[in-house]
Design a protein around this motif. Structure first.
Motif, PDB file in Angstrom:
ATOM      1  N   TRP A  29       0.720  -1.275   0.022  1.00 34.10           N
ATOM      2  CA  TRP A  29      -0.061  -0.004  -0.029  1.00 34.10           C
ATOM      3  C   TRP A  29       0.853   1.301   0.089  1.00 34.10           C
ATOM      4  O   TRP A  29       0.499   2.233  -0.669  1.00 34.10           O
ATOM      5  CB  TRP A  29      -0.760  -0.166   1.037  1.00 34.10           C
ATOM      6  CG  TRP A  29      -1.821   1.194   1.268  1.00 34.10           C
ATOM      7  CD1 TRP A  29      -2.746   1.549   0.546  1.00 34.10           C
ATOM      8  CD2 TRP A  29      -1.457   2.397   2.110  1.00 34.10           C
ATOM      9  NE1 TRP A  29      -3.144   2.855   0.964  1.00 34.10           N
ATOM     10  CE2 TRP A  29      -2.522   3.306   1.873  1.00 34.10           C
ATOM     11  CE3 TRP A  29      -0.357   2.819   3.271  1.00 34.10           C
ATOM     12  CZ2 TRP A  29      -2.617   4.548   2.572  1.00 34.10           C
ATOM     13  CZ3 TRP A  29      -0.390   3.750   3.815  1.00 34.10           C
ATOM     14  CH2 TRP A  29      -1.702   4.710   3.550  1.00 34.10           C
ATOM     15  N   THR A  30       1.886   1.461   0.799  1.00 30.51           N
ATOM     16  CA  THR A  30       3.051   2.536   1.067  1.00 30.51           C
ATOM     17  C   THR A  30       3.557   2.548  -0.457  1.00 30.51           C
ATOM     18  O   THR A  30       3.893   3.779  -0.986  1.00 30.51           O
ATOM     19  CB  THR A  30       3.808   2.539   2.155  1.00 30.51           C
ATOM     20  OG1 THR A  30       4.507   1.214   1.874  1.00 30.51           O
ATOM     21  CG2 THR A  30       3.107   2.554   3.492  1.00 30.51           C
ATOM     22  N   ARG A  31       3.968   1.579  -1.003  1.00 32.77           N
ATOM     23  CA  ARG A  31       4.841   1.788  -2.357  1.00 32.77           C
ATOM     24  C   ARG A  31       3.687   2.216  -3.453  1.00 32.77           C
ATOM     25  O   ARG A  31       4.167   3.002  -4.164  1.00 32.77           O
ATOM     26  CB  ARG A  31       5.346   0.334  -2.713  1.00 32.77           C
ATOM     27  CG  ARG A  31       6.598   0.060  -1.931  1.00 32.77           C
ATOM     28  CD  ARG A  31       6.976  -1.531  -2.201  1.00 32.77           C
ATOM     29  NE  ARG A  31       8.055  -1.670  -1.320  1.00 32.77           N
ATOM     30  CZ  ARG A  31       8.653  -2.693  -1.742  1.00 32.77           C
ATOM     31  NH1 ARG A  31       8.297  -3.634  -2.365  1.00 32.77           N
ATOM     32  NH2 ARG A  31       9.836  -3.083  -0.894  1.00 32.77           N
ATOM     33  N   LEU A  32       2.572   1.744  -3.544  1.00 29.74           N
ATOM     34  CA  LEU A  32       1.706   2.353  -4.334  1.00 29.74           C
ATOM     35  C   LEU A  32       1.329   3.623  -4.334  1.00 29.74           C
ATOM     36  O   LEU A  32       1.040   4.450  -5.194  1.00 29.74           O
ATOM     37  CB  LEU A  32       0.422   1.395  -4.464  1.00 29.74           C
ATOM     38  CG  LEU A  32       0.714  -0.135  -5.116  1.00 29.74           C
ATOM     39  CD1 LEU A  32      -0.658  -0.869  -4.887  1.00 29.74           C
ATOM     40  CD2 LEU A  32       1.172  -0.148  -6.388  1.00 29.74           C
ATOM     41  N   PRO A  80       1.858   3.279  -9.228  1.00 29.87           N
ATOM     42  CA  PRO A  80       1.670   2.120  -9.918  1.00 29.87           C
ATOM     43  C   PRO A  80       3.006   1.974 -10.854  1.00 29.87           C
ATOM     44  O   PRO A  80       3.409   2.934 -11.499  1.00 29.87           O
ATOM     45  CB  PRO A  80       0.420   1.890 -10.592  1.00 29.87           C
ATOM     46  CG  PRO A  80      -0.013   3.307 -10.743  1.00 29.87           C
ATOM     47  CD  PRO A  80       0.714   3.966  -9.491  1.00 29.87           C
ATOM     48  N   SER A  81       3.606   0.886 -11.260  1.00 29.35           N
ATOM     49  CA  SER A  81       4.576   0.489 -12.098  1.00 29.35           C
ATOM     50  C   SER A  81       4.226   0.965 -13.490  1.00 29.35           C
ATOM     51  O   SER A  81       2.798   0.449 -13.819  1.00 29.35           O
ATOM     52  CB  SER A  81       5.204  -0.862 -11.950  1.00 29.35           C
ATOM     53  OG  SER A  81       4.328  -1.886 -12.175  1.00 29.35           O
ATOM     54  N   PRO A  82       5.058   1.448 -14.448  1.00 35.64           N
ATOM     55  CA  PRO A  82       4.418   1.493 -15.879  1.00 35.64           C
ATOM     56  C   PRO A  82       4.342   0.337 -16.610  1.00 35.64           C
ATOM     57  O   PRO A  82       4.769  -1.054 -16.485  1.00 35.64           O
ATOM     58  CB  PRO A  82       5.521   2.306 -16.527  1.00 35.64           C
ATOM     59  CG  PRO A  82       6.617   2.397 -15.464  1.00 35.64           C
ATOM     60  CD  PRO A  82       6.316   1.885 -14.279  1.00 35.64           C
TER      61      PRO A  82
END
Length: 125
Positions: A115-118, A123-125
């Motif tokens: 959750w913290t990374r997103l 979001p990753s490309p």
């Protein structure tokens, strides 16, 4: 004519030492048969979960419940844990329970980390 024994007690002529010769415990065969029948019933119930195509969290909950019940019966009766001292039971059962608690904590932490990374990196490309 008293003779001293190894424990400091006196034995008189003609007395037989009260030494337990057999500490082996025997359990009735009926107990093992009843447990075997319960294991068969729980295995059949676990099979029925697949047979009736139960899906989702209910499926895994039922499978895990049946698995834990079967493992508990096997450990308690066939491995004679039900007749052991409580300290030995704790020494054997507490570590796996602690591992399960730590795995649960890591699963909760992993969701928070995702959750913290997103949230902060997107979001990753």
């Amino acid at each position: 004519m008293a003779e001293a024994t190894a424990h400091g007690q006196e034995m008189h002529a003609g007395q037989i030492a009260a030494v337990p010769t057999d500490t082996h415990q025997e359990h009735p065969i009926k107990l093992y048969l009843v447990v075997w029948v319960w294991l068969f019933i729980l295995s059949a119930a676990s099979y029925m979960v697949d047979y009736f195509h139960v899906q989702g969290a209910l499926r895994w909950s039922l499978i895990l419940i049946f698995m834990m019940l079967k493992a508990g019966l096997i450990v308690a009766v066939f491995m004679h844990m039900a007749w052991e001292r409580l300290a030995l039971v704790y020494a054997i059962l507490v570590p796996p329970i602690a591992v399960l608690v730590f795995v649960w904590i890591m699963a909760v932490e992993s969701e928070y980390t995702l959750w913290t990374r997103l949230t902060f990196f997107g979001p990753s490309p």
